[in-house]
Design an enzyme around this catalytic site. Structure first.
Site, PDB file in Angstrom:
ATOM      1  N   ASP A   8      -9.433  13.579   6.695  1.00  0.00           N
ATOM      2  CA  ASP A   8     -10.267  13.381   7.763  1.00  0.00           C
ATOM      3  C   ASP A   8      -9.772  14.343   8.852  1.00  0.00           C
ATOM      4  OD1 ASP A   8      -8.338  12.019   9.197  1.00  0.00           O
ATOM      5  OD2 ASP A   8      -9.187  10.374   9.625  1.00  0.00           O
ATOM      6  N   CYS A  65      -4.927  10.956   6.468  1.00  0.00           N
ATOM      7  CA  CYS A  65      -5.618  10.571   7.707  1.00  0.00           C
ATOM      8  C   CYS A  65      -4.671  10.542   8.838  1.00  0.00           C
ATOM      9  CB  CYS A  65      -6.446   9.381   7.534  1.00  0.00           C
ATOM     10  SG  CYS A  65      -5.487   7.941   7.568  1.00  0.00           S
ATOM     11  N   THR A  67      -2.851   7.967  10.422  1.00  0.00           N
ATOM     12  CA  THR A  67      -1.698   7.244   9.829  1.00  0.00           C
ATOM     13  C   THR A  67      -1.365   7.183   8.462  1.00  0.00           C
ATOM     14  OG1 THR A  67      -3.252   5.148   9.571  1.00  0.00           O
ATOM     15  CG2 THR A  67      -2.157   5.683  11.835  1.00  0.00           C
ATOM     16  N   HIS A  98       8.603   4.634 -10.528  1.00  0.00           N
ATOM     17  CA  HIS A  98       8.364   3.180 -10.925  1.00  0.00           C
ATOM     18  C   HIS A  98       7.162   2.689 -10.825  1.00  0.00           C
ATOM     19  CE1 HIS A  98      13.202   1.824  -9.691  1.00  0.00           C
ATOM     20  NE2 HIS A  98      12.927   3.121 -10.341  1.00  0.00           N
ATOM     21  N   HIS A 133       9.395  -0.221 -16.124  1.00  0.00           N
ATOM     22  CA  HIS A 133       8.415   0.167 -15.025  1.00  0.00           C
ATOM     23  C   HIS A 133       7.049   0.115 -15.573  1.00  0.00           C
ATOM     24  CE1 HIS A 133      11.904   0.765 -12.554  1.00  0.00           C
ATOM     25  NE2 HIS A 133      12.268   1.445 -13.453  1.00  0.00           N
TER      26      HIS A 133
END
Length: 149
Positions: A8, A65, A67, A98, A133
């Site tokens: 964004d 973005c 955060t 993992h 995993h």
């Protein structure tokens, strides 16, 4: 590696830095926007990158973005996507080794460009370890399948 990237307005600047870096490392990058700092909605770009990964148009994706939270949540709504929000290199490596993450999410307002490039390098170089995993990732897929019917 072929990588789709989307951001964004909050991640636009970091996206450009990452694209240049990835191309210098020999990766093919597909830029899915945004293309300037005008205000846009992060879910659109999380979905675009996630669909490129889901449809196997690319090997992996990166979403950015402010955060990393909103765009990673958006990408994770697409079945088959395992987007990992990462802010340091250890988690970047573990997200692949993992968890077999297929999208890396970054927060441009919380992770500086130098660290972001280190994270990207570790993430692109890491490989899924399989074995125990794989069993765990398959359980994640089972949960996804259970609730997406």
């Amino acid at each position: 590696m072929k990588i789709a990237i989307g951001a964004d307005h909050g991640g636009f600047g970091l996206k450009g830095t990452i694209i240049t870096h990835l191309e210098e490392k020999g990766h093919e990058v597909i830029d899915l926007g945004s293309y300037n700092t005008d205000s846009v909605d992060y879910p659109e770009f999380g979905e675009k990158v996630a669909m490129a990964v889901k449809n196997k148009e690319v090997d992996r994706g990166i979403v950015i973005c402010g955060t990393g939270l909103g765009i990673s949540i958006s990408a994770n709504k697409v079945p088959g996507i395992r987007a990992a929000l990462v802010s340091e290199t250890f988690s970047a490596r573990m997200s692949i080794e993992h968890n077999n993450a297929n999208i890396l999410a970054l927060g441009a307002r919380v992770t500086g460009p130098d660290l972001a490039l280190e994270i990207v390098d570790v993430w692109t170089e890491a490989r899924f370890l399989g074995d125990r995993h794989e069993r765990r990732v398959n359980k994640i897929i089972d949960i996804e399948n259970k609730y997406s019917k």
